[in-house]
Every structure is written in C-alpha cells, then in structure tokens.
Design a protein around this motif. Sequence first.
Motif, mmCIF file in Angstrom:
data_model
loop_
_atom_site.group_PDB
_atom_site.id
_atom_site.type_symbol
_atom_site.label_atom_id
_atom_site.label_comp_id
_atom_site.label_asym_id
_atom_site.label_seq_id
_atom_site.Cartn_x
_atom_site.Cartn_y
_atom_site.Cartn_z
ATOM 1 N N TRP A 1 2.587 184.892 36.714
ATOM 2 C CA TRP A 1 2.268 185.154 35.306
ATOM 3 C C TRP A 1 1.176 186.216 35.171
ATOM 4 O O TRP A 1 1.343 187.220 34.511
ATOM 5 C CB TRP A 1 1.791 183.853 34.635
ATOM 6 N N ASN A 2 0.024 185.948 35.776
ATOM 7 C CA ASN A 2 -1.163 186.796 35.589
ATOM 8 C C ASN A 2 -1.213 187.899 36.632
ATOM 9 O O ASN A 2 -1.503 187.644 37.804
ATOM 10 C CB ASN A 2 -2.429 185.936 35.677
ATOM 11 N N THR B 1 3.207 179.932 38.975
ATOM 12 C CA THR B 1 1.921 180.313 38.402
ATOM 13 C C THR B 1 0.931 179.163 38.382
ATOM 14 O O THR B 1 1.307 178.005 38.567
ATOM 15 C CB THR B 1 2.136 180.859 36.967
ATOM 16 N N GLU C 1 -0.721 178.691 35.629
ATOM 17 C CA GLU C 1 -0.713 178.319 34.209
ATOM 18 C C GLU C 1 0.162 177.080 34.024
ATOM 19 O O GLU C 1 1.374 177.148 34.151
ATOM 20 C CB GLU C 1 -0.166 179.465 33.340
ATOM 21 N N ASP D 1 2.305 175.211 26.548
ATOM 22 C CA ASP D 1 2.528 176.472 25.826
ATOM 23 C C ASP D 1 3.067 177.554 26.765
ATOM 24 O O ASP D 1 3.992 178.290 26.418
ATOM 25 C CB ASP D 1 1.232 176.967 25.165
ATOM 26 N N HIS D 2 2.469 177.663 27.953
ATOM 27 C CA HIS D 2 2.928 178.662 28.915
ATOM 28 C C HIS D 2 4.335 178.333 29.403
ATOM 29 O O HIS D 2 5.191 179.218 29.508
ATOM 30 C CB HIS D 2 1.960 178.742 30.109
#
Length: 122
Positions: free
Chosen positions: A54-55, A83, A85, A89-90
């Motif tokens: 993700w990041n 990830t 996260e 929500d993610h």
Amino acid sequence: MPRTCLVVDDSRVVRKVARRILESNGFDVTEAADGQLALDACRQHLPDCVLLDWNMPVMDGITFLQALRKEFGPDNPPVVFCTTENDMDHIEAAISHGAQEYIMKPFDEDILTGKFAQVGLL
C-alpha cells in the motif's frame, strides 16, 4: 509455462521474501519498488498476478490499483494487497477498487500461499 507474479513493494527485504516463497511455488517473479514502476512493467508484460504493497513513494498501491483496473479491466490480473494497513477502511477500499484479497505484514509462506489458493492462483 510458469505463472508470473509482479511483487510491488518499496522494501527490498519484503520483495526478496515474497520472491523466495512464490518461486518455490512455481512462479516466475518480477519486482517493482513503487506503483509507477509496476504500471510500466504491466504495460510491457501483464503478469498473471500482482502482490501489492500500500504505502510506497512515487505512486502508492491504491493509485496503482486504480490505474491498473482502468487500463486492463476489473479482474485481470488478480491483485493481492500485502500491507501493514489493517483497518477496515483500508481493506474495504482495496476490495472496492478491485483487489481480490488482502494479507497483513508480516506474512509467511502459509499465509501467502493460502491467499493465492483462495483466489485460484495455486
């Protein structure tokens, strides 16, 4: 012919671990350190699946996923997010933008191969 997997993560260590697991399960693996490099790689040769962080710098995972789906369609190639996260929500965002599955870091071979089996890649 072996299946191909593009591993997209800004961590060389994570890419190396994922590569080792996937290659031991019969995949040909290519790597990208960010979403832009990954999109460029997909335009050159679309992989059978993508393991996606993700990041990342330059282009993050969700932006890459949106671009991938816009360019190549809603299901191809299958994408498994990988990830740190872990909030709903993610996870919901990843699935709603076209990811097939979602795994948490750190992962091991059982977790990774289990998710790949769930989406029909193993």
